[in-house]
Design a protein around this motif. Structure first.
Motif, PDB file in Angstrom:
ATOM      1  N   TRP A  96       0.826  -1.207   0.000  1.00 50.51           N
ATOM      2  CA  TRP A  96       0.000   0.000   0.000  1.00 50.51           C
ATOM      3  C   TRP A  96       0.863   1.261   0.000  1.00 50.51           C
ATOM      4  CZ3 TRP A  96      -3.559   3.020  -1.241  1.00 50.51           C
ATOM      5  CH2 TRP A  96      -3.892   4.163  -0.504  1.00 50.51           C
ATOM      6  N   VAL A  99       1.842   1.844  -3.620  1.00 50.40           N
ATOM      7  CA  VAL A  99       0.685   2.312  -4.385  1.00 50.40           C
ATOM      8  C   VAL A  99       0.339   3.746  -4.002  1.00 50.40           C
ATOM      9  CG1 VAL A  99      -1.781   1.950  -4.794  1.00 50.40           C
ATOM     10  CG2 VAL A  99      -0.237  -0.011  -4.715  1.00 50.40           C
ATOM     11  N   TRP A 100       0.355   4.021  -2.718  1.00 50.14           N
ATOM     12  CA  TRP A 100       0.073   5.365  -2.195  1.00 50.14           C
ATOM     13  C   TRP A 100       1.050   6.385  -2.769  1.00 50.14           C
ATOM     14  CZ3 TRP A 100      -2.442   8.840   0.974  1.00 50.14           C
ATOM     15  CH2 TRP A 100      -1.685   9.831   1.590  1.00 50.14           C
ATOM     16  N   THR A 103       0.676   6.787  -6.708  1.00 50.80           N
ATOM     17  CA  THR A 103      -0.603   7.404  -7.076  1.00 50.80           C
ATOM     18  C   THR A 103      -0.612   8.891  -6.741  1.00 50.80           C
ATOM     19  OG1 THR A 103      -1.738   5.301  -6.674  1.00 50.80           O
ATOM     20  CG2 THR A 103      -3.096   7.275  -6.790  1.00 50.80           C
ATOM     21  N   GLY A 106       2.004  10.763  -8.938  1.00 54.39           N
ATOM     22  CA  GLY A 106       1.568  10.829 -10.332  1.00 54.39           C
ATOM     23  C   GLY A 106       0.436  11.818 -10.541  1.00 54.39           C
ATOM     24  N   LEU A 107      -0.600  11.760  -9.695  1.00 54.90           N
ATOM     25  CA  LEU A 107      -1.716  12.698  -9.817  1.00 54.90           C
ATOM     26  C   LEU A 107      -1.274  14.133  -9.546  1.00 54.90           C
ATOM     27  CD1 LEU A 107      -4.612  10.697  -8.110  1.00 54.90           C
ATOM     28  CD2 LEU A 107      -4.308  11.159 -10.549  1.00 54.90           C
ATOM     29  N   ARG A 183      -9.061   5.045   1.557  1.00 53.72           N
ATOM     30  CA  ARG A 183      -7.841   5.250   0.765  1.00 53.72           C
ATOM     31  C   ARG A 183      -8.002   6.307  -0.325  1.00 53.72           C
ATOM     32  NH1 ARG A 183      -5.599  -1.006   0.157  1.00 53.72           N
ATOM     33  NH2 ARG A 183      -4.781  -1.188   2.298  1.00 53.72           N
ATOM     34  N   PRO A 184      -9.089   6.280  -1.121  1.00 52.88           N
ATOM     35  CA  PRO A 184      -9.234   7.359  -2.116  1.00 52.88           C
ATOM     36  C   PRO A 184      -9.313   8.751  -1.495  1.00 52.88           C
ATOM     37  CG  PRO A 184     -10.675   5.521  -2.655  1.00 52.88           C
ATOM     38  CD  PRO A 184     -10.118   5.240  -1.305  1.00 52.88           C
ATOM     39  N   VAL A 187      -5.818   9.815  -0.538  1.00 53.28           N
ATOM     40  CA  VAL A 187      -5.066  10.211  -1.732  1.00 53.28           C
ATOM     41  C   VAL A 187      -5.481  11.619  -2.168  1.00 53.28           C
ATOM     42  CG1 VAL A 187      -4.748   9.726  -4.190  1.00 53.28           C
ATOM     43  CG2 VAL A 187      -4.629   7.864  -2.530  1.00 53.28           C
TER      44      VAL A 187
END
Length: 318
Positions: A96, A99-100, A103, A106-107, A183-184, A187
């Motif tokens: 995680w 991924v965290w 993400t 990148g965003l 999680r979303p 983020v």
């Protein structure tokens, strides 16, 4: 005529004058201000005190048996690392975390590229919008995370109240109690607080590109997308590299956003390696220090891999 009054022979007109012995040039005396140590000494001392000494203490602590009250009970060797790698949640936490990090970074870069390009244009109210972008950066990250936590609260949150009043949901929802929805939102908050620095870094890079380059591209018949891809992005590479590396380090080690919203829960489902190390401190300080050492090694490895890949891409571009 005596010897004392004898006339000395005169040198011929075409004969060069006798050479004078050369004197060795005197070396200038170097003062203390000319030595580099007084200038770089404070920086070296700061690095030793703020970086190297804490790293040494972190590694040393990971090899000790320390009680929860802080008393050293003896040497533990590598037992704390064995205990850490036997944790059932460690693999999921590291996954995680990656991924965290990818993400959020990148965003953040994608949105910051658009915002920087927008703020680089001349339009009414540009100064006000630039000032407004500083607000998430100026506010405390922890306070921003807590503010979103209150907004998403199950009983008194603004979001649940609005959705229920509009008839979009049948009842309140625990947004932060379920990892699938927590999680979303985490983020989103992390991107929100990372946008100002990244946007201003890229905006500074855009302002260093000469206008003559774009004029030459227009004369050559280059379209907007071709100009952006072949001129803007390559010349923006140094600013992109700075923004990317700093964001990688900050997001990977991010603590206030996650701790302020979920404290890594439920259990450790939303915890990154940094938050997981803090959770372990409540039960075993040595194991927490071992997690910190692993976390430090992971971020160093991540940055080195990225820099290596960037160097390969730069060599291929040449």
């Amino acid at each position: 005529m005596t010897a004392s009054t004898a006339v000395r022979p005169q040198p011929r007109a075409d004969e060069p004058p006798p050479a004078r012995p050369r004197r060795r040039p005197r070396r200038p005396r170097r003062s203390l201000a000319d030595h580099p140590l007084p200038w770089i000494g404070p920086a070296i001392a700061l690095i030793v005190l703020v970086v190297l000494w804490p790293v040494y203490e972190m590694v040393r602590t990971s090899t000790l048996r320390i009680s929860t009250s802080g008393f050293v009970r003896g040497d533990a060797g590598l037992d704390k690392y064995r205990k850490l790698f036997a944790e059932p949640d460690l693999g999921a936490v590291i996954g995680w975390t990656l991924v965290w990090t990818l993400t959020v970074v990148g965003l953040t870069l994608l949105l910051s590229l658009g915002l920087a390009q927008l703020f680089h244009q001349d339009f009414p109210g540009r100064r006000i919008t630039r000032w407004a972008l500083i607000a998430p950066w100026a506010a405390s990250v922890l306070m921003t995370a807590i503010g979103f936590k209150w907004m998403l609260d199950r009983t008194a949150g603004v979001l649940n109240t609005a959705l229920t009043d509009l008839g979009l949901t049948s009842g309140p929802r625990d947004w932060l109690g379920d990892p699938a929805t927590a999680r979303p939102w985490m983020v989103l908050v992390a991107v929100f607080v990372s946008l100002p620095f990244t946007t201003y870094t890229l905006l500074a890079g855009l302002q260093t590109i000469p206008a003559e380059v774009y004029e030459a591209a227009t004369v050559d018949g280059s379209g907007p997308w071709q100009t952006y891809r072949r001129i803007t992005l390559p010349l923006l590479r140094p600013a992109l590299l700075v923004a990317l590396v700093i964001n990688l380090i900050n997001v990977f080690n991010s603590f206030p956003v996650i701790w302020g919203m979920t404290q890594g829960g439920p259990d450790s489902d939303t915890a990154t390696t940094t938050v997981f190390a803090y959770q372990l401190m409540n039960t075993d300080i040595g194991e927490s220090a071992a997690m910190s050492v692993v976390n430090f090694g992971l971020i160093v490895l991540l940055v080195l891999v990225f820099l290596k890949v960037s160097r390969f891409q730069e060599d291929d571009a040449r």
